[in-house]
Scaffold this active site. Structure first.
Site, short mmCIF file in Angstrom:
data_model
loop_
_atom_site.label_atom_id
_atom_site.label_comp_id
_atom_site.label_asym_id
_atom_site.label_seq_id
_atom_site.Cartn_x
_atom_site.Cartn_y
_atom_site.Cartn_z
CB SER A 1 -0.88 -0.14 1.38
OG SER A 1 -1.47 1.27 1.35
CG HIS B 1 -4.19 -0.92 -1.88
ND1 HIS B 1 -4.98 -1.91 -2.54
CD2 HIS B 1 -4.64 -1.37 -0.98
CE1 HIS B 1 -6.23 -1.89 -2.74
NE2 HIS B 1 -6.02 -1.03 -1.01
CG ASP C 1 -5.35 1.91 0.90
OD1 ASP C 1 -6.24 1.60 0.61
OD2 ASP C 1 -3.97 1.65 1.54
CG MET D 1 -8.93 6.92 2.32
SD MET D 1 -8.58 6.86 3.85
CE MET D 1 -7.63 5.11 4.37
CG HIS E 1 -9.28 0.20 -1.24
ND1 HIS E 1 -8.71 -0.29 0.02
CD2 HIS E 1 -10.63 0.76 -1.86
CE1 HIS E 1 -9.91 0.09 0.29
NE2 HIS E 1 -11.50 0.23 -0.32
CG MET F 1 -11.58 3.03 1.34
SD MET F 1 -10.56 3.00 2.46
CE MET F 1 -9.12 3.00 2.15
CG MET G 1 -12.59 -3.47 3.30
SD MET G 1 -10.46 -2.55 2.78
CE MET G 1 -9.92 -2.10 4.71
CG ASP H 1 -6.90 -3.22 2.17
OD1 ASP H 1 -6.03 -2.92 2.40
OD2 ASP H 1 -7.40 -2.24 1.39
#
Length: 212
Positions: free
Chosen positions: A8, A33, A35, A37, A66, A68, A137, A171
């Site tokens: 990540s 990966h 992330d 947000m 990913h 979120m 998750m 994850d």
């Protein structure tokens, strides 16, 4: 089949991100990966498409993005255009998954969906034939460094029982201590943040996860 390791990037040192990416890639990472947000779907804010574009320019590895965020229908295509190879979004968002998948695939990229620890994996059943990745998750989304929740491993068996044959990614909280349980349960991709970027020797860290 070997499990893929996807460090990540959120756990990397952004002051020298190009070097961090190269170090992890040389150390044996398979994917990166990313992330994303938005401060609404989860109580944290990370980065947007411009950073993904910069990461894309800095590495040839597969980018697993990913989201979120509350509005993946609007933003998923932007992350796909920025260079993500695969874009995943949460089953918990209040939008039509079919439209989001269509929007991602319209950019020529792969789509996936994510389920939080408290979400039944069966909610994905209708869309499984269209998904290249399902992310389970193993922590509550939003912050790095949380402890692994072993109960979520049962979701892998549920997904396989529904006929899903694609990649299943775990994850959250993945480390040499939890990697074996993930693989034994049937996970094919492991996201590791601090377990890789938090170690000085990234090659040794990735090797430790594989050997576990």
């Amino acid at each position: 089949m070997d499990v893929l390791i996807a460090p990540s990037v959120l756990s990397a040192d952004f002051a020298c991100l190009t070097d961090e990416l190269a170090d992890a890639a040389e150390g044996g990472a398979d994917w990166f990966h990313l992330d994303v947000m938005d401060g609404h779907f989860v109580p944290n804010i990370t980065f947007g498409p411009f950073v993904v574009k910069a990461i894309r320019a800095a590495t040839e590895l597969f980018l697993d993005c990913h989201l979120m965020i509350q509005d993946p229908l609007t933003y998923a295509p932007q992350f796909a255009k920025a260079g993500a190879d695969l874009v995943t979004f949460h089953a918990e968002v209040d939008q039509d998954p079919e439209q989001i998948i269509d929007a991602i695939e319209a950019q020529g990229k792969k789509a996936g969906m994510v389920v939080n620890p408290g979400t039944d994996a069966q909610v994905l059943q209708h869309w499984l034939p269209r998904l290249s990745l399902v992310v389970v998750m193993s922590v509550k989304p939003g912050f790095a460094g949380q402890s692994f929740m072993p109960d979520v491993l049962e979701k892998i068996a549920v997904l396989r029982s529904l006929g899903y044959e694609g990649n299943i990614e775990m994850d959250g909280g993945v480390s040499p201590d939890t990697a074996r349980a993930c693989k034994d349960a049937g996970a094919t991709v492991l996201v590791a943040g601090s377990a890789v970027f938090g170690e000085a020797d990234r090659a040794a860290a990735i090797r430790a996860i594989r050997e576990a």
